[in-house]
Design an enzyme around this catalytic site. Sequence first.
Site, short mmCIF file in Angstrom:
data_model
loop_
_atom_site.label_atom_id
_atom_site.label_comp_id
_atom_site.label_asym_id
_atom_site.label_seq_id
_atom_site.Cartn_x
_atom_site.Cartn_y
_atom_site.Cartn_z
N GLU A 178 -4.54 7.82 -2.91
CA GLU A 178 -5.09 6.46 -2.52
C GLU A 178 -5.27 5.50 -3.64
O GLU A 178 -5.23 4.33 -3.30
CB GLU A 178 -6.14 6.85 -1.52
CG GLU A 178 -6.63 5.61 -0.67
CD GLU A 178 -5.66 5.41 0.52
OE1 GLU A 178 -4.79 6.20 0.73
OE2 GLU A 178 -5.85 4.61 1.14
N HIS A 213 1.72 4.41 -2.66
CA HIS A 213 1.96 5.79 -2.31
C HIS A 213 3.11 6.28 -2.97
O HIS A 213 3.40 7.38 -3.58
CB HIS A 213 1.69 6.00 -0.97
CG HIS A 213 0.14 6.16 -0.58
ND1 HIS A 213 -0.72 7.04 -1.21
CD2 HIS A 213 -0.18 5.70 0.33
CE1 HIS A 213 -1.93 6.82 -0.55
NE2 HIS A 213 -1.75 5.91 0.38
N HIS A 229 0.88 -1.22 0.09
CA HIS A 229 -0.09 0.01 -0.01
C HIS A 229 0.87 1.13 -0.08
O HIS A 229 0.82 2.17 -0.81
CB HIS A 229 -1.00 0.00 1.26
CG HIS A 229 -1.95 1.10 1.31
ND1 HIS A 229 -3.08 1.26 0.92
CD2 HIS A 229 -1.71 2.38 1.84
CE1 HIS A 229 -3.57 2.34 1.19
NE2 HIS A 229 -2.79 3.29 1.68
N GLU A 230 1.80 1.22 0.84
CA GLU A 230 2.71 2.70 1.05
C GLU A 230 3.39 2.58 -0.07
O GLU A 230 3.97 3.82 -0.73
CB GLU A 230 3.56 2.65 2.50
CG GLU A 230 2.50 2.41 3.80
CD GLU A 230 1.53 3.70 3.50
OE1 GLU A 230 1.53 4.74 3.10
OE2 GLU A 230 0.41 3.35 4.53
#
Lengths: 361, 361
Positions: free
Chosen positions: B299, B273, B269-270
């Site tokens: 996001e 980003h 997820h990060e």
Amino acid sequence: MNNMNPTDSYAELLRHTRDVAVLNSCSAVLGWDQQTYMPQGGAAFRGEQLALLAGLAHQKATAPRIGELLAAIENTEVVADPDSLAAANIREIRHSYNRATKLPQRLVEELARVTTTAQQVWQEARSQNAYPLFQPHLEQILALKREEADTIGHTGERYDALLDEYEPGTTTADIQTLFEELSRHLVPLIQQITSRSTPNTEILRREYPVERQRLFAESAAAAIGFDFQAGRLDVTTHPFCSGFGPGDCRITTRYNPRFFSEAFFGVLHEAGHGMYEQGLPKDQFGTPSGAYCSLGIHESQSRFWENQIGRSFPFWQHFFPRLKQAFPTTIGSSSLEEFFAAINAVQPSLIRVEADEATYN
Amino acid sequence: MNNMNPTDSYAELLRHTRDVAVLNSCSAVLGWDQQTYMPQGGAAFRGEQLALLAGLAHQKATAPRIGELLAAIENTEVVADPDSLAAANIREIRHSYNRATKLPQRLVEELARVTTTAQQVWQEARSQNAYPLFQPHLEQILALKREEADTIGHTGERYDALLDEYEPGTTTADIQTLFEELSRHLVPLIQQITSRSTPNTEILRREYPVERQRLFAESAAAAIGFDFQAGRLDVTTHPFCSGFGPGDCRITTRYNPRFFSEAFFGVLHEAGHGMYEQGLPKDQFGTPSGAYCSLGIHESQSRFWENQIGRSFPFWQHFFPRLKQAFPTTIGSSSLEEFFAAINAVQPSLIRVEADEATYN
């Protein structure tokens, strides 16, 4: 500007110097991060960040308002007692202000940018043992520092203008006299020592697992008084201490798995710096009386803990049993006396720290 | 101000916005450090540092000169093509300027100080599962954010004034419509799924040594394209991504030695980003066209990598053999299909991430 009340002016002045100190402390965080955790790709941008902060701090420190406030305070009752904090603060702020206002902002920003890049290149050059990589950056720094010295002004000895920032009021001639006096005694003393049989330092060059070194060094630093609630220990190419401000002081070291002294005495040394920073009066942060008074005094604290305390027999009477516990197979049946002799072995070296640079990786 | 050349004005304006961006990036470094490595004792002073930087950035972003420059550029040939970078930049800078000039510097500084303290208290409260510790700080933040919203102004729905900063042009009503539409489909879908037999997720709750989790997650993040020469992965209480600027983007995660999904999908997820940040045009840094366009788009990148890619069968056809290598005794003879079913198990939860908050320590 007229009719300014000197007490109000003093309070306002200290708000300004506090802002400058806080801004410089932001640079300190970015400088620490650069040497501890920053990825390589961030170097150029880090230079830009530090240049901007240095420029802003310079702008604030040299604002005409500072000069007005100083003028409104000097020769008033606020500074009547020359031994008062206020008098000392005003003397020091005047000194810094006169110095800073001579420097153009461009030079201040350029120095921040160039030294940031140079730091990264130096780390790279050191790991490759490739001085030519670093040389052009060092030349750039020297050129800028010469420009700084000439801009500030000096009477003959250029370095005096720079030394004043670290050891206020001291000149190159003072230092030369000091060193000459020291070497008159030290050179024959070292010859006398090294002409005898050298202590066996093999015990320091055994296998010391890094993670255990870290735990042992941290516990020793905590035991002598470094507050880990208000500081931390990390790894860098060159050890340093950076006091960010009240409640936050960072120290660093580097580990050599086959040389005990490098990290351990480095940590005692930096913890000495750190305890000096942690001991500064918090309520005076941002004023000269809340800052360290000279690099010489700072270094006296680090070397006191590293050498006078850290290489003393009573220190190791306490810590040697703990060292044996931390490294049972490494120390084996070696004695406190053997260890004590090894850590106090004397040999001439090109640099002040343990002469292990050449073999350290 | 009169006779300003719009092209020169545009160049000058971008120098100003770049300075603001660099200053904000310094805050980002301090914010990252606060959550990763700062000792507890540094919290109060960190609030002071961040308040000063926020105030300075606000001062720069709201300087009357920005307004003059905008006025000298708007309705000139520089922005004649509405699809040009220049036109987009001017629209966005005008929008931010109008917004920022409404906010008093005091409020901006206060928010920086209060949220810094609150972050520390939240970490403490979370580790003790003691909401009452955090509650007064949350109330303070809410009061300040309400003040911010009212200062900016809104037509009825207060949150619209704040939402605009994250999702420009979107209103609370838009979001409500979107969520209603989603829940009309999702609620029956979840009921349908959970009425069937639930996949066994035991495989995710075995012993996963943290250091191996870190290595495995880093190698996966690198494999999907996160550049570790220009970024790094650290540990924080709540995972986040912070793009400092060109060449330096930090991501974080947290490890649960008995729940594989928490760190791994957090890292994907990060990294999503992070890759968005790393992919921003470096030469446009400091201008709106060089920044992310909305938190929703940001996001979308993280969830795309976490879920669409990271929970897909082809992804694990590649990574499951590597997972087995990294955790041979943990995975044992469990199959790819078993693992794939476990990571795609669906269950309702009060928070969007893996429903493991209650048991995570």
